[in-house]
Scaffold this active site. Structure first.
Site, PDB file in Angstrom:
ATOM      1  N   HIS A 212       0.805  -1.233   0.000  1.00 31.75           N
ATOM      2  CA  HIS A 212       0.000   0.000   0.000  1.00 31.75           C
ATOM      3  C   HIS A 212       0.837   1.282   0.000  1.00 31.75           C
ATOM      4  O   HIS A 212       0.444   2.270  -0.603  1.00 31.75           O
ATOM      5  CB  HIS A 212      -1.023  -0.012   1.153  1.00 31.75           C
ATOM      6  CG  HIS A 212      -0.444   0.279   2.495  1.00 31.75           C
ATOM      7  ND1 HIS A 212       0.249  -0.665   3.213  1.00 31.75           N
ATOM      8  CD2 HIS A 212      -0.433   1.420   3.250  1.00 31.75           C
ATOM      9  CE1 HIS A 212       0.647  -0.123   4.361  1.00 31.75           C
ATOM     10  NE2 HIS A 212       0.249   1.144   4.403  1.00 31.75           N
ATOM     11  N   ASP A 213       1.994   1.263   0.663  1.00 34.04           N
ATOM     12  CA  ASP A 213       2.800   2.486   0.743  1.00 34.04           C
ATOM     13  C   ASP A 213       3.997   2.479  -0.206  1.00 34.04           C
ATOM     14  O   ASP A 213       4.887   3.322  -0.074  1.00 34.04           O
ATOM     15  CB  ASP A 213       3.299   2.687   2.181  1.00 34.04           C
ATOM     16  CG  ASP A 213       2.263   3.409   3.036  1.00 34.04           C
ATOM     17  OD1 ASP A 213       1.355   4.059   2.452  1.00 34.04           O
ATOM     18  OD2 ASP A 213       2.351   3.323   4.272  1.00 34.04           O
ATOM     19  N   LYS A 216       5.761   5.479  -1.662  1.00 38.31           N
ATOM     20  CA  LYS A 216       6.639   6.365  -0.875  1.00 38.31           C
ATOM     21  C   LYS A 216       8.086   6.320  -1.355  1.00 38.31           C
ATOM     22  O   LYS A 216       8.876   7.192  -0.991  1.00 38.31           O
ATOM     23  CB  LYS A 216       6.549   6.012   0.610  1.00 38.31           C
ATOM     24  CG  LYS A 216       5.269   6.537   1.250  1.00 38.31           C
ATOM     25  CD  LYS A 216       5.288   6.347   2.746  1.00 38.31           C
ATOM     26  CE  LYS A 216       3.997   6.897   3.355  1.00 38.31           C
ATOM     27  NZ  LYS A 216       3.878   6.517   4.769  1.00 38.31           N
ATOM     28  N   HIS A 241       1.806   9.605  -2.926  1.00 38.07           N
ATOM     29  CA  HIS A 241       2.302   8.209  -2.890  1.00 38.07           C
ATOM     30  C   HIS A 241       1.311   7.159  -3.401  1.00 38.07           C
ATOM     31  O   HIS A 241       1.739   6.190  -4.037  1.00 38.07           O
ATOM     32  CB  HIS A 241       2.917   7.847  -1.524  1.00 38.07           C
ATOM     33  CG  HIS A 241       1.957   7.520  -0.434  1.00 38.07           C
ATOM     34  ND1 HIS A 241       1.398   8.475   0.373  1.00 38.07           N
ATOM     35  CD2 HIS A 241       1.440   6.334   0.003  1.00 38.07           C
ATOM     36  CE1 HIS A 241       0.599   7.893   1.255  1.00 38.07           C
ATOM     37  NE2 HIS A 241       0.604   6.591   1.047  1.00 38.07           N
ATOM     38  N   HIS A 265      -6.244   3.942  -0.674  1.00 35.23           N
ATOM     39  CA  HIS A 265      -6.213   3.625   0.764  1.00 35.23           C
ATOM     40  C   HIS A 265      -6.218   4.863   1.664  1.00 35.23           C
ATOM     41  O   HIS A 265      -6.340   4.740   2.877  1.00 35.23           O
ATOM     42  CB  HIS A 265      -5.055   2.670   1.107  1.00 35.23           C
ATOM     43  CG  HIS A 265      -3.688   3.285   1.163  1.00 35.23           C
ATOM     44  ND1 HIS A 265      -2.902   3.439   0.045  1.00 35.23           N
ATOM     45  CD2 HIS A 265      -2.959   3.777   2.201  1.00 35.23           C
ATOM     46  CE1 HIS A 265      -1.752   3.991   0.388  1.00 35.23           C
ATOM     47  NE2 HIS A 265      -1.756   4.221   1.701  1.00 35.23           N
ATOM     48  N   HIS A 266      -6.082   6.053   1.067  1.00 33.60           N
ATOM     49  CA  HIS A 266      -6.180   7.282   1.875  1.00 33.60           C
ATOM     50  C   HIS A 266      -7.470   8.052   1.623  1.00 33.60           C
ATOM     51  O   HIS A 266      -7.588   9.212   2.011  1.00 33.60           O
ATOM     52  CB  HIS A 266      -4.970   8.191   1.643  1.00 33.60           C
ATOM     53  CG  HIS A 266      -3.745   7.728   2.392  1.00 33.60           C
ATOM     54  ND1 HIS A 266      -3.657   7.760   3.767  1.00 33.60           N
ATOM     55  CD2 HIS A 266      -2.581   7.185   1.950  1.00 33.60           C
ATOM     56  CE1 HIS A 266      -2.478   7.273   4.147  1.00 33.60           C
ATOM     57  NE2 HIS A 266      -1.806   6.904   3.050  1.00 33.60           N
ATOM     58  N   ASP A 294      -4.252   0.439   8.277  1.00 33.05           N
ATOM     59  CA  ASP A 294      -3.134   1.378   8.113  1.00 33.05           C
ATOM     60  C   ASP A 294      -3.136   2.408   9.249  1.00 33.05           C
ATOM     61  O   ASP A 294      -2.115   2.637   9.905  1.00 33.05           O
ATOM     62  CB  ASP A 294      -3.287   2.067   6.750  1.00 33.05           C
ATOM     63  CG  ASP A 294      -2.131   2.989   6.432  1.00 33.05           C
ATOM     64  OD1 ASP A 294      -1.014   2.721   6.935  1.00 33.05           O
ATOM     65  OD2 ASP A 294      -2.333   3.965   5.690  1.00 33.05           O
TER      66      ASP A 294
HETATM   67 FE   LIG Z   1       0.652   3.087   5.497  1.00 36.13          FE
HETATM   68 FE   LIG Z   2      -0.244   5.394   2.826  1.00 40.25          FE
END
Ligand SMILES: [Fe+2]
Ligand SMILES: [Fe+2]
Length: 340
Positions: A212-213, A216, A241, A265-266, A294
Protein backbone atom coordinates in the site's frame (compact mmCIF):
# COMPACT_ATOMS: atom_id res chain seq x y z
CA UNK A 1 -4.37 -56.25 -34.03
CA UNK A 2 -6.74 -58.52 -32.15
CA UNK A 3 -7.70 -60.75 -35.13
CA UNK A 4 -5.27 -63.64 -34.82
CA UNK A 5 -5.08 -63.71 -31.06
CA UNK A 6 -8.83 -63.34 -30.77
CA UNK A 7 -10.52 -65.72 -28.34
CA UNK A 8 -13.98 -66.97 -29.20
CA UNK A 9 -16.37 -68.81 -26.93
CA UNK A 10 -18.95 -71.00 -28.66
CA UNK A 11 -21.99 -71.98 -26.60
CA UNK A 12 -24.49 -74.43 -28.06
CA UNK A 13 -26.17 -77.58 -26.76
CA UNK A 14 -25.82 -79.12 -30.21
CA UNK A 15 -22.43 -80.77 -30.53
CA UNK A 16 -22.47 -80.75 -34.33
CA UNK A 17 -22.94 -77.01 -34.47
CA UNK A 18 -20.27 -76.45 -31.78
CA UNK A 19 -17.73 -78.47 -33.76
CA UNK A 20 -18.66 -76.91 -37.06
CA UNK A 21 -18.26 -73.39 -35.76
CA UNK A 22 -15.14 -74.16 -33.78
CA UNK A 23 -13.41 -75.80 -36.72
CA UNK A 24 -14.20 -73.03 -39.17
CA UNK A 25 -13.21 -70.25 -36.79
CA UNK A 26 -9.96 -71.97 -35.91
CA UNK A 27 -9.17 -72.05 -39.61
CA UNK A 28 -9.39 -68.26 -39.41
CA UNK A 29 -6.72 -68.31 -36.73
CA UNK A 30 -8.96 -67.67 -33.77
CA UNK A 31 -8.63 -69.52 -30.50
CA UNK A 32 -11.90 -71.26 -29.69
CA UNK A 33 -13.39 -72.65 -26.49
CA UNK A 34 -16.70 -74.50 -26.45
CA UNK A 35 -19.42 -74.92 -23.84
CA UNK A 36 -22.59 -77.03 -24.08
CA UNK A 37 -24.62 -74.96 -21.62
CA UNK A 38 -24.89 -71.51 -20.03
CA UNK A 39 -23.36 -72.37 -16.66
CA UNK A 40 -20.22 -73.85 -18.22
CA UNK A 41 -19.97 -70.83 -20.50
CA UNK A 42 -20.14 -68.46 -17.52
CA UNK A 43 -17.46 -70.47 -15.72
CA UNK A 44 -15.21 -70.01 -18.80
CA UNK A 45 -15.88 -66.27 -18.86
CA UNK A 46 -15.09 -65.96 -15.17
CA UNK A 47 -11.73 -67.65 -15.72
CA UNK A 48 -10.70 -66.23 -19.09
CA UNK A 49 -11.45 -63.27 -21.22
CA UNK A 50 -13.05 -63.72 -24.63
CA UNK A 51 -13.40 -61.19 -27.41
CA UNK A 52 -16.53 -62.75 -28.88
CA UNK A 53 -19.13 -65.22 -27.66
CA UNK A 54 -21.38 -67.07 -30.09
CA UNK A 55 -24.40 -68.24 -28.11
CA UNK A 56 -27.47 -70.23 -29.01
CA UNK A 57 -30.76 -68.76 -27.77
CA UNK A 58 -32.61 -72.02 -27.30
CA UNK A 59 -30.77 -74.08 -24.75
CA UNK A 60 -32.05 -76.22 -21.88
CA UNK A 61 -31.68 -74.88 -18.29
CA UNK A 62 -30.18 -71.46 -18.93
CA UNK A 63 -31.36 -69.89 -22.20
CA UNK A 64 -29.37 -67.51 -24.37
CA UNK A 65 -30.89 -64.36 -22.85
CA UNK A 66 -30.02 -65.32 -19.33
CA UNK A 67 -26.52 -66.22 -20.44
CA UNK A 68 -26.18 -62.95 -22.35
CA UNK A 69 -27.22 -60.86 -19.34
CA UNK A 70 -24.98 -62.72 -16.89
CA UNK A 71 -22.04 -62.74 -19.31
CA UNK A 72 -22.27 -58.98 -19.89
CA UNK A 73 -22.24 -58.45 -16.15
CA UNK A 74 -18.96 -60.32 -15.93
CA UNK A 75 -17.36 -58.87 -19.06
CA UNK A 76 -19.15 -55.88 -20.61
CA UNK A 77 -16.52 -55.59 -23.34
CA UNK A 78 -17.11 -59.03 -24.81
CA UNK A 79 -19.14 -58.94 -28.05
CA UNK A 80 -21.99 -61.41 -28.21
CA UNK A 81 -23.47 -62.90 -31.37
CA UNK A 82 -26.69 -64.84 -30.82
CA UNK A 83 -27.50 -67.91 -32.87
CA UNK A 84 -31.21 -68.33 -33.48
CA UNK A 85 -33.73 -70.41 -35.42
CA UNK A 86 -35.33 -69.00 -38.56
CA UNK A 87 -38.66 -68.24 -36.90
CA UNK A 88 -37.10 -66.46 -33.95
CA UNK A 89 -36.59 -62.99 -35.46
CA UNK A 90 -38.41 -61.23 -32.62
CA UNK A 91 -36.27 -63.13 -30.16
CA UNK A 92 -33.14 -62.01 -31.94
CA UNK A 93 -34.33 -58.42 -31.68
CA UNK A 94 -34.88 -58.95 -27.96
CA UNK A 95 -31.31 -60.26 -27.68
CA UNK A 96 -29.99 -57.14 -29.41
CA UNK A 97 -31.89 -55.01 -26.91
CA UNK A 98 -30.21 -56.93 -24.11
CA UNK A 99 -26.85 -55.94 -25.55
CA UNK A 100 -26.00 -58.58 -28.14
CA UNK A 101 -23.90 -57.20 -30.97
CA UNK A 102 -25.47 -59.28 -33.76
CA UNK A 103 -27.34 -62.48 -34.54
CA UNK A 104 -27.16 -65.27 -37.11
CA UNK A 105 -30.06 -67.45 -38.12
CA UNK A 106 -30.02 -71.20 -38.44
CA UNK A 107 -29.38 -72.79 -40.77
CA UNK A 108 -26.47 -70.48 -41.17
CA UNK A 109 -23.91 -70.03 -43.84
CA UNK A 110 -20.56 -70.49 -42.11
CA UNK A 111 -19.09 -67.62 -44.11
CA UNK A 112 -21.75 -65.31 -42.67
CA UNK A 113 -20.70 -66.36 -39.19
CA UNK A 114 -17.03 -65.73 -39.96
CA UNK A 115 -17.95 -62.36 -41.37
CA UNK A 116 -20.06 -61.53 -38.29
CA UNK A 117 -17.21 -62.51 -35.95
CA UNK A 118 -14.78 -60.38 -37.93
CA UNK A 119 -17.07 -57.35 -37.65
CA UNK A 120 -17.58 -57.94 -33.94
CA UNK A 121 -13.81 -58.03 -33.48
CA UNK A 122 -13.40 -54.85 -35.49
CA UNK A 123 -15.98 -53.15 -33.32
CA UNK A 124 -14.23 -54.31 -30.20
CA UNK A 125 -10.90 -53.11 -31.50
CA UNK A 126 -12.47 -49.74 -32.24
CA UNK A 127 -13.90 -49.59 -28.73
CA UNK A 128 -10.53 -50.51 -27.32
CA UNK A 129 -8.73 -47.87 -29.37
CA UNK A 130 -11.33 -45.32 -28.44
CA UNK A 131 -10.93 -46.07 -24.76
CA UNK A 132 -7.16 -45.93 -25.12
CA UNK A 133 -7.44 -42.60 -26.90
CA UNK A 134 -9.64 -41.18 -24.13
CA UNK A 135 -7.37 -42.54 -21.46
CA UNK A 136 -4.36 -40.95 -23.17
CA UNK A 137 -6.31 -37.75 -23.57
CA UNK A 138 -7.25 -37.78 -19.89
CA UNK A 139 -3.62 -38.39 -18.97
CA UNK A 140 -2.48 -35.58 -21.23
CA UNK A 141 -5.05 -33.20 -19.74
CA UNK A 142 -4.06 -34.28 -16.22
CA UNK A 143 -0.37 -33.72 -17.02
CA UNK A 144 -1.04 -30.34 -18.60
CA UNK A 145 -3.15 -29.30 -15.60
CA UNK A 146 -0.39 -30.38 -13.24
CA UNK A 147 2.15 -28.37 -15.22
CA UNK A 148 -0.15 -25.37 -15.24
CA UNK A 149 -0.70 -25.56 -11.49
CA UNK A 150 3.05 -25.84 -10.95
CA UNK A 151 3.77 -22.90 -13.25
CA UNK A 152 1.09 -20.89 -11.49
CA UNK A 153 2.63 -21.77 -8.15
CA UNK A 154 6.03 -20.62 -9.39
CA UNK A 155 4.53 -17.35 -10.62
CA UNK A 156 2.88 -16.84 -7.23
CA UNK A 157 6.20 -17.43 -5.47
CA UNK A 158 7.98 -15.08 -7.87
CA UNK A 159 5.29 -12.47 -7.34
CA UNK A 160 5.49 -12.76 -3.58
CA UNK A 161 9.30 -12.54 -3.62
CA UNK A 162 9.11 -9.48 -5.89
CA UNK A 163 6.66 -7.85 -3.51
CA UNK A 164 8.92 -8.61 -0.54
CA UNK A 165 11.82 -6.97 -2.43
CA UNK A 166 9.67 -3.91 -3.14
CA UNK A 167 8.82 -3.65 0.54
CA UNK A 168 12.49 -4.03 1.44
CA UNK A 169 13.34 -1.16 -0.92
CA UNK A 170 10.76 1.01 0.78
CA UNK A 171 11.89 0.09 4.27
CA UNK A 172 15.53 0.71 3.37
CA UNK A 173 14.55 4.22 2.41
CA UNK A 174 12.08 5.00 5.18
CA UNK A 175 13.09 3.39 8.44
CA UNK A 176 9.89 4.55 10.17
CA UNK A 177 7.87 2.22 8.01
CA UNK A 178 9.85 -0.84 9.11
CA UNK A 179 7.43 -3.68 9.68
CA UNK A 180 4.49 -1.37 8.93
CA UNK A 181 3.60 -2.95 5.57
CA UNK A 182 3.68 -6.45 7.01
CA UNK A 183 1.57 -5.51 10.03
CA UNK A 184 -0.98 -3.73 7.83
CA UNK A 185 -1.11 -6.79 5.56
CA UNK A 186 -1.76 -9.12 8.50
CA UNK A 187 -4.39 -6.84 9.98
CA UNK A 188 -6.15 -6.36 6.62
CA UNK A 189 -6.31 -10.14 6.13
CA UNK A 190 -7.71 -10.53 9.63
CA UNK A 191 -10.47 -7.99 8.94
CA UNK A 192 -11.13 -9.43 5.47
CA UNK A 193 -11.71 -12.86 7.02
CA UNK A 194 -14.69 -11.48 8.94
CA UNK A 195 -16.27 -10.22 5.70
CA UNK A 196 -17.98 -12.27 3.02
CA UNK A 197 -15.01 -12.46 0.68
CA UNK A 198 -13.58 -15.33 -1.33
CA UNK A 199 -10.32 -16.93 -0.34
CA UNK A 200 -8.46 -15.21 -3.19
CA UNK A 201 -9.99 -11.84 -2.29
CA UNK A 202 -8.72 -12.34 1.26
CA UNK A 203 -5.24 -13.24 -0.03
CA UNK A 204 -5.31 -10.15 -2.24
CA UNK A 205 -5.64 -8.09 0.92
CA UNK A 206 -2.25 -9.43 1.99
CA UNK A 207 -0.68 -8.21 -1.26
CA UNK A 208 -2.49 -4.87 -1.02
CA UNK A 209 -1.37 -4.45 2.59
CA UNK A 210 2.26 -5.22 1.77
CA UNK A 211 2.30 -2.80 -1.15
CA UNK A 212 0.00 0.00 0.00
CA UNK A 213 2.80 2.49 0.74
CA UNK A 214 5.19 1.41 -2.02
CA UNK A 215 4.63 4.80 -3.69
CA UNK A 216 6.64 6.36 -0.88
CA UNK A 217 9.80 5.30 -2.70
CA UNK A 218 8.99 8.24 -4.99
CA UNK A 219 8.84 10.75 -2.11
CA UNK A 220 11.94 12.63 -1.06
CA UNK A 221 13.71 11.17 1.96
CA UNK A 222 13.93 14.63 3.47
CA UNK A 223 10.14 14.79 3.56
CA UNK A 224 9.63 11.19 4.71
CA UNK A 225 12.17 11.49 7.51
CA UNK A 226 11.19 14.97 8.64
CA UNK A 227 10.88 14.88 12.43
CA UNK A 228 8.39 17.72 12.78
CA UNK A 229 5.06 18.65 11.20
CA UNK A 230 4.99 18.83 7.41
CA UNK A 231 4.43 22.04 5.50
CA UNK A 232 1.43 22.18 3.16
CA UNK A 233 3.80 21.63 0.26
CA UNK A 234 5.44 18.63 1.86
CA UNK A 235 2.06 17.19 2.70
CA UNK A 236 1.04 17.58 -0.94
CA UNK A 237 4.14 15.67 -1.87
CA UNK A 238 3.32 12.82 0.53
CA UNK A 239 -0.20 12.70 -0.87
CA UNK A 240 1.26 11.65 -4.19
CA UNK A 241 2.30 8.21 -2.89
CA UNK A 242 -0.89 6.30 -3.81
CA UNK A 243 -0.63 7.61 -7.39
CA UNK A 244 3.08 6.80 -7.57
CA UNK A 245 2.25 3.27 -6.33
CA UNK A 246 -0.23 2.90 -9.15
CA UNK A 247 2.42 3.87 -11.71
CA UNK A 248 5.02 1.56 -10.17
CA UNK A 249 2.76 -1.47 -10.05
CA UNK A 250 0.83 -0.91 -13.29
CA UNK A 251 3.19 -3.06 -15.47
CA UNK A 252 2.63 -6.12 -13.25
CA UNK A 253 -0.58 -7.61 -14.58
CA UNK A 254 -0.83 -10.07 -11.69
CA UNK A 255 -1.29 -7.11 -9.33
CA UNK A 256 -4.03 -5.31 -11.22
CA UNK A 257 -6.67 -6.66 -8.85
CA UNK A 258 -5.13 -4.79 -5.92
CA UNK A 259 -4.20 -1.59 -7.75
CA UNK A 260 -7.44 0.26 -6.90
CA UNK A 261 -7.29 -0.77 -3.24
CA UNK A 262 -3.76 0.63 -3.02
CA UNK A 263 -4.58 3.77 -4.96
CA UNK A 264 -7.48 4.65 -2.68
CA UNK A 265 -6.21 3.63 0.76
CA UNK A 266 -6.18 7.28 1.88
CA UNK A 267 -9.73 8.06 0.83
CA UNK A 268 -12.11 8.97 3.65
CA UNK A 269 -15.65 7.70 4.04
CA UNK A 270 -16.89 11.32 4.19
CA UNK A 271 -15.20 12.12 0.87
CA UNK A 272 -12.47 14.31 2.36
CA UNK A 273 -9.59 11.95 1.60
CA UNK A 274 -7.19 11.66 -1.33
CA UNK A 275 -6.28 11.16 -4.15
CA UNK A 276 -9.79 11.14 -5.68
CA UNK A 277 -12.02 12.36 -2.84
CA UNK A 278 -14.20 9.25 -3.22
CA UNK A 279 -17.01 8.90 -0.70
CA UNK A 280 -18.70 5.97 1.09
CA UNK A 281 -19.14 2.90 -1.09
CA UNK A 282 -17.46 4.61 -4.02
CA UNK A 283 -14.25 3.68 -2.24
CA UNK A 284 -13.18 0.13 -3.13
CA UNK A 285 -13.99 -2.28 -0.32
CA UNK A 286 -10.36 -3.40 0.06
CA UNK A 287 -9.23 0.23 0.28
CA UNK A 288 -11.70 0.80 3.14
CA UNK A 289 -10.19 -2.15 5.01
CA UNK A 290 -6.66 -0.90 4.32
CA UNK A 291 -7.57 2.57 5.65
CA UNK A 292 -8.49 1.05 9.00
CA UNK A 293 -5.54 -1.32 9.34
CA UNK A 294 -3.13 1.38 8.11
CA UNK A 295 -4.36 4.05 10.51
CA UNK A 296 -4.42 1.68 13.47
CA UNK A 297 -0.82 0.66 12.85
CA UNK A 298 0.36 4.22 12.25
CA UNK A 299 -1.32 5.37 15.47
CA UNK A 300 0.14 2.59 17.60
CA UNK A 301 3.68 3.10 16.19
CA UNK A 302 6.26 5.42 17.64
CA UNK A 303 7.08 8.50 15.52
CA UNK A 304 9.95 10.94 16.11
CA UNK A 305 7.49 13.80 16.55
CA UNK A 306 4.96 11.98 18.77
CA UNK A 307 4.76 8.94 20.96
CA UNK A 308 2.62 5.93 20.06
CA UNK A 309 -1.05 5.75 21.00
CA UNK A 310 -2.02 2.95 23.32
CA UNK A 311 -4.14 0.17 21.87
CA UNK A 312 -7.22 1.54 23.70
CA UNK A 313 -6.60 5.12 22.56
CA UNK A 314 -6.23 3.96 18.96
CA UNK A 315 -9.50 2.00 19.11
CA UNK A 316 -11.26 5.01 20.64
CA UNK A 317 -9.95 7.22 17.87
CA UNK A 318 -11.14 4.74 15.26
CA UNK A 319 -14.55 4.52 16.89
CA UNK A 320 -14.87 8.30 16.91
CA UNK A 321 -14.10 8.36 13.20
CA UNK A 322 -16.70 5.81 12.15
CA UNK A 323 -18.65 7.31 9.27
CA UNK A 324 -16.12 10.18 9.00
CA UNK A 325 -12.78 8.66 8.08
CA UNK A 326 -13.92 5.04 8.06
CA UNK A 327 -16.72 2.78 6.86
CA UNK A 328 -18.90 2.47 10.01
CA UNK A 329 -19.74 -1.19 9.38
CA UNK A 330 -16.08 -2.07 9.04
CA UNK A 331 -15.30 -0.09 12.20
CA UNK A 332 -17.78 -2.29 14.08
CA UNK A 333 -16.03 -5.43 12.73
CA UNK A 334 -12.64 -3.97 13.53
CA UNK A 335 -13.57 -3.12 17.12
CA UNK A 336 -15.00 -6.57 17.63
CA UNK A 337 -11.77 -8.11 16.39
CA UNK A 338 -9.45 -5.84 18.29
CA UNK A 339 -11.28 -5.35 21.62
CA UNK A 340 -9.69 -7.60 24.17
FE1 LIG B 1 0.65 3.09 5.50
FE1 LIG C 1 -0.24 5.39 2.83
Amino acid sequence: MIAHQARILIVDDDEVIRDLLSQRLQEEGYMCEVADNGSTALAHIELDSFHVMLADIRMPQMDGYELLTAARDIDPDMQVIMVTGIRETTEAVKAMKLGAYDYVMKPFDLEDVVHGVRRALEKQELKFQNRLYHKNLENRVREATKELIEKNRQIQILLFNTITSFVNVLEAKDKYTEGHSKRVAESAVKVARTCTLTRSEIENMRLAGLLHDIGKVGIREKTLQKPGALTAEEYDEVKQHPLIAERILEPIEELHMVLRDIKHHHERYDGMGYPAGLRGEEIPFGARILALSDTYDAMTSERPYRSAFSHEQALKEIEMNAGKQFDPELVAQFLMLYSY
